[in-house]
Design an enzyme around this catalytic site. Structure first.
Site, short mmCIF file in Angstrom:
data_model
loop_
_atom_site.label_atom_id
_atom_site.label_comp_id
_atom_site.label_asym_id
_atom_site.label_seq_id
_atom_site.Cartn_x
_atom_site.Cartn_y
_atom_site.Cartn_z
N THR A 99 0.87 -1.17 0.00
CA THR A 99 0.00 0.00 0.00
C THR A 99 0.91 1.22 0.00
O THR A 99 1.60 1.49 0.98
CB THR A 99 -0.92 0.02 1.22
OG1 THR A 99 -1.83 -1.09 1.14
CG2 THR A 99 -1.72 1.31 1.29
N LYS A 174 -7.28 1.67 -3.30
CA LYS A 174 -6.98 1.31 -1.91
C LYS A 174 -7.19 2.50 -0.99
O LYS A 174 -7.66 2.36 0.14
CB LYS A 174 -5.54 0.79 -1.79
CG LYS A 174 -5.12 0.40 -0.37
CD LYS A 174 -5.96 -0.72 0.21
CE LYS A 174 -5.59 -1.03 1.67
NZ LYS A 174 -4.33 -1.78 1.81
N LYS A 242 -0.31 5.38 8.43
CA LYS A 242 0.48 5.49 7.19
C LYS A 242 -0.45 5.58 5.99
O LYS A 242 -0.29 6.43 5.11
CB LYS A 242 1.41 4.29 7.04
CG LYS A 242 2.28 4.36 5.79
CD LYS A 242 2.58 3.04 5.13
CE LYS A 242 1.41 2.30 4.61
NZ LYS A 242 1.73 1.18 3.71
#
Length: 294
Positions: A99, A174, A242
């Protein structure tokens, strides 16, 4: 049967690589920054080989998979003299399950294309349990013909695979996923906190409302952890922060307004201050209960 390299054997990559070996029967070479982890993977699976560098792992591979921490980690294992691209052969495919940002996906796509190598950005959703059970959702960006060649190998660790669009589209999807989850988890935390304060029987409440419009994956899978206050599992708060930082940074570029995501990110920073860096994301309820005790 193909020759496959796997770079990054963390809580996600370790089982994902295992599914490719067990279900596909492919010839695997694995690399991990901590070499002992790669050795452990080979010993546990009784097959495969370890490599000393990403380039060594990727040499002669038909498919190279990568699952590391962030943009900088990704660049360190893909670009440079010891990076995977230095050794990959023309016609091979690099699939990145990290990711990361859409920008780094486009950057790696261009670097791979110069060498005649295909690139797919393929972040996943489903967490550690999804990786272990081989039922991840995979969101892919890149050229359609390259995706078609990579899809049969990705299938080994996935329940849903979708080609979304151009390079970077997987990472952008995502981000959409994480933005939606942030609001859902906060809403569920507040709902259970409210039910606790109202002295309701939580299992009965959840059994009832989960059959209606409030139902979600988070409710089905995280209400018990929230109610019990036990968070030593799952998708860590550090990782979620994050991911949300990537979402917020991208929103600054494309002009999207993310007020809820930004607030939830700050709530997670409070959970970190409570020592919850590695707690599951359902730990948002912990800050609500902590505020009661002040």
């Amino acid at each position: 049967m193909a020759k496959v390299a796997w770079i990054g054997l963390g809580v996600m990559g370790f089982p994902m690589a295992g599914h490719i070996l067990k279900k596909g029967g492919h010839d695997l070479v694995v690399y991990n920054r901590t070499a002992a982890k790669a050795k452990e993977w080979v010993e546990q699976h009784g097959s495969g080989q370890t490599a000393a560098t990403p380039a060594e792992a990727a040499r002669d591979a038909d498919f190279v998979f990568c699952c590391v921490g962030n943009d900088d980690d990704l660049r360190s294992v893909i670009i440079g003299p010891d990076g995977a691209l230095a050794a990959m052969k023309p016609g091979s495919i690099l699939i990145d399950n990290t990711t990361a940002s859409a920008n780094v996906a486009r950057e790696l796509y261009a670097a791979a294309k110069e060498k005649g190598i295909g690139f797919i950005d393929a972040p996943v959703s489903g967490g550690q349990a999804g990786a272990e059970n081989g039922v991840l959702t995979v969101m892919c960006g890149g050229d359609a013909d390259v995706f078609a060649r990579a899809e049969p190998v990705i299938t080994h660790y996935a329940r849903m695979i979708k080609h979304i669009g151009a390079p970077g589209a997987g990472q952008l999807t995502k981000m959409v996923n994480q933005i939606a989850i942030a609001g859902l988890v906060q809403g569920l935390a507040e709902a259970i906190h409210f039910a606790q304060k109202a002295d309701l029987d939580i299992p009965t409440v959840i059994d009832t409302i989960s059959k209606g419009a409030a139902q979600s994956w988070q409710m089905e899978n995280r209400w018990e952890a929230m109610n019990a206050g036990k968070f030593d599992f799952g998708f860590a708060v550090d990782w979620m922060r994050k991911d949300l930082s990537i979402c917020i940074d991208e929103a600054r570029r494309n002009g999207a307004s993310l007020p809820v995501a930004a607030v939830v990110d700050q709530f997670y920073s409070e959970v970190q201050k409570m020592g919850g860096n590695r707690w599951d994301t359902s730990s948002l309820i912990a800050r609500l209960n902590a505020s009661d005790r002040k």
